[in-house]
Design a protein around this motif. Structure first.
Motif: not given
Lengths: 425, 425
Positions: B282-289, B354-358
């Motif tokens: 999910y972290q990676y998916a948010e990164h793509l979003i 990925l820790a930068c997910a917002a």
């Protein structure tokens, strides 16, 4: 791998003097069957393991030919009853007999060969039913030779229910709504040995168990206990040419048991487990030994079975387990306990027949030409041995202690002849 | 099979009225992201599962095309960020993008597709090393696309070490002493997805683990912890055309874990587990979003992720697990806790990135076109559901509760547009 090894009391050097003297005798039972005078008729029989004792992979072990020359009279007849007891299950006993004849240079009959599936011959209750058979090699021939009238293979089931086997992208069916093909209810699953394409066999066996014998139907909410599963050969690994043991049927069974448990939350149950170290295997082997003695009109009763093998976990454990059974039965008989007779009256036909076993003891003889190596014994700090036996067998370290350790099968024959004061010539 | 199902508070009827009204909303979070005025720029994004949501086996689900017409502007561009998050691992994302474009009738870029192995792109530490890759399909292409420079397949290893794969009698080598072929030390095992001929992959992976990367050598006494294992896609089963779910990669992993444990007595450990329900996915998916939003210059921050799936155990559980992570991080940030910054400083590169997910929240939307069926809910007396998630994921029934239940993906899009007051046209 950590081989599960026993704390042997005596280990042998590599030298093998001739003529034989008692060697490698360890444990309190070693002297038990000594006689005061030389015998010419056998009161004992041999159960020989094959892999690691007579062959390693496809390579013969040199001591095997020498040993078998000693077991025959000048007319080429066996001097003592001999049964080959292998856990292999993926071939017919006639083929194994032919291989052994060629390998050992002596004529071996199929009646001397016991595969892990041989006791299924006694399970007449299942012979008329439609059973799913898993394994490789001539499965239908094996099943029919054992008496099964309606065996169905995994490959046939896969053809009839093409939507079920979906793991291999390249083998998925092109037709997504195949026409329904009638199949009888599958009433039992027989696991002969390790199949190929494990994903296919595992999926279809799980489907059969979770649909109570109607694969292709939706999984049922209530289907426990599942239909009977009869399994041959629990060996986790076996020794071939590679430097470490290879997967055996026991490894396949580990997969099946754990998938079933993961999906259903319940334990897969076996109706029967055949092959060493199961008692049934030794009961059946004794049955064959007695049949040979009867055929040769050796009237002296067979008192001692010598089980020669290379695997502590199967050959030694199984022989010792059977010996314990024989001892316990002997005690009960001497005490006038009617329990042994009760054994004859209750239970299935095969139990009645095999309950007549008459040997007094079963002695375990470990050779060093296969899985077991005296050099690989665990030392201090190397941790505990890991139990490589089957889930359903309690692990009793005392049963891992062989009665005798010898370098090879030739030394085993010499040792037994000496113990028995056997001098046929 | 007993499907593990949540105690849903509201279930839907089969009728699907148009135009859409809020339906299937259940649970306290359903109203949370409502806006007072209509929005034209998105502050949310979609994570769409594929199997059971857009297709079933190879059959398209009709609601998918309708849904995707609503997600595009007249120029054929997406109105909101959309990522397809599948646990499939045995193909390249470009192939999956092409399939989806064809299926949905809209252009899908490979940057919108997240396979279970996609986060391996961030594991640069392993890219230079020789890694054994397991799965089927274009494995070398997948590995190289992800950045691996020295992947070696099971098939190649089998050719180089022909004595190791001994299960299939018909595929055993004719030469029993093959000449030694040099191989680099294998430094990690990457499990992309379910392979074919499981016995071969299981045997060779076990060999690699028990020889610390030198398969063909004897098993070592001390080799624990074993070399790293990185695994993608833990799905135990998936839904195809058959009436019951079929084995997925998670079933293969059940076999591998239990064989390893049976042989060594120890637990197989994973360096990382990828694919839903893992947080990394999910972290990676948010990164793509966020990358999509940046590319389209949508400056409004993406606050809410809507994860649309058919599988309670993976899609709902994973989305709720990620939501919990986001909530916890939000609380710590509001409290001035420096922990989130610490996340950036320690750990591997991917963790920092990925820790930068917002996002503020991740909302789970369950559809009824795949694994989940409202009719198959367990009733009284039907026993407890069985945990079909992976061994290493704690089972928290609270995380099985979806935020919304809708009949299909079209209803999911309608619902989200309404919740977000989103009116782009």
């Amino acid at each position: 791998m950590r081989r599960a090894l026993p704390p042997l009391r005596a280990l042998l050097g590599a030298a093998r003097p001739r003529p034989p003297a008692p060697r490698g005798m360890s444990g309190p039972r070693a002297e038990r069957s000594g006689h005061s005078a030389l015998s010419v008729l056998p009161s004992f029989g041999f159960l020989f393991d094959i892999d690691g004792v007579l062959v390693r992979g496809r390579t013969p072990i040199p001591a095997a030919r020498t040993a078998f020359q000693k077991l025959l009279n000048p007319q080429g007849q066996f001097l003592v009853p001999v049964v080959f007891v292998t856990n292999a299950g993926n071939c017919l006993r006639q083929k194994k007999a032919d291989q052994l004849s060629h390998l050992l240079g002596v004529p071996i009959s199929q009646d001397q060969v016991m595969m892990s599936h041989s006791p299924l011959r006694m399970f007449k209750h299942y012979h008329e039913k439609c059973v799913l058979v898993s394994g490789q090699g001539p499965l239908l021939d094996i099943a029919q030779d054992l008496g099964f009238c309606q065996p169905i293979t995994i490959d046939t089931l896969r053809e009839k229910r093409p939507l079920l086997d979906a793991v291999d992208h390249d083998r998925r069916p092109n037709v997504l709504s195949p026409s329904a093909v009638e199949l009888p209810k599958i009433e039992a699953v027989v696991l002969f040995g390790e199949p190929v394409r494990w994903e296919t066999s595992l999926q279809l066996i799980i489907d059969v168990l979770l649909t109570s014998g109607y694969p292709g139907n939706p999984y049922e909410q209530e289907n426990y206990p599942h239909i009977p599963v009869l399994a041959c050969n629990m060996d986790l690994m076996w020794v071939a040419e590679a430097q470490s043991p290879r997967f055996g049927h026991g490894t396949f069974m580990v997969c099946l048991e754990n998938i079933y448990k993961k999906i259903t939350g319940k334990e897969l149950k076996y109706e029967v487990l055949m092959g060493k170290p199961s008692r049934l295997t030794y009961q059946y082997a004794e049955h064959l030994i007695r049949a040979q003695a009867l055929q040769r009109s050796w009237e002296q009763p067979i008192q001692t079975l010598y089980a020669v093998g290379d695997n502590v976990m199967t050959d030694v454990y199984g022989a010792n387990l059977y010996n314990r059974f024989l001892q316990e039965r002997g005690r009960r008989r001497r005490a006038g306990d009617p329990a042994p007779c009760a054994e004859r009256q209750v239970g299935l036909g095969w139990q009645r027949e095999l309950a007549c076993a008459a040997a007094a003891r079963c002695s375990s003889v470990l050779v060093c030409t296969g899985v077991y190596s005296p050099r690989a014994q665990p030392g201090p700090g190397r941790g505990h041995p890991v139990f490589h036996g089957h889930r359903d067998f309690g692990f009793e370290p005392a049963l891992l202690q062989p009665d005798h350790v010898v370098p090879d099968v030739d030394a085993a024959v010499d040792l037994v002849f000496q113990l028995e004061n056997f001098a046929p010539h």
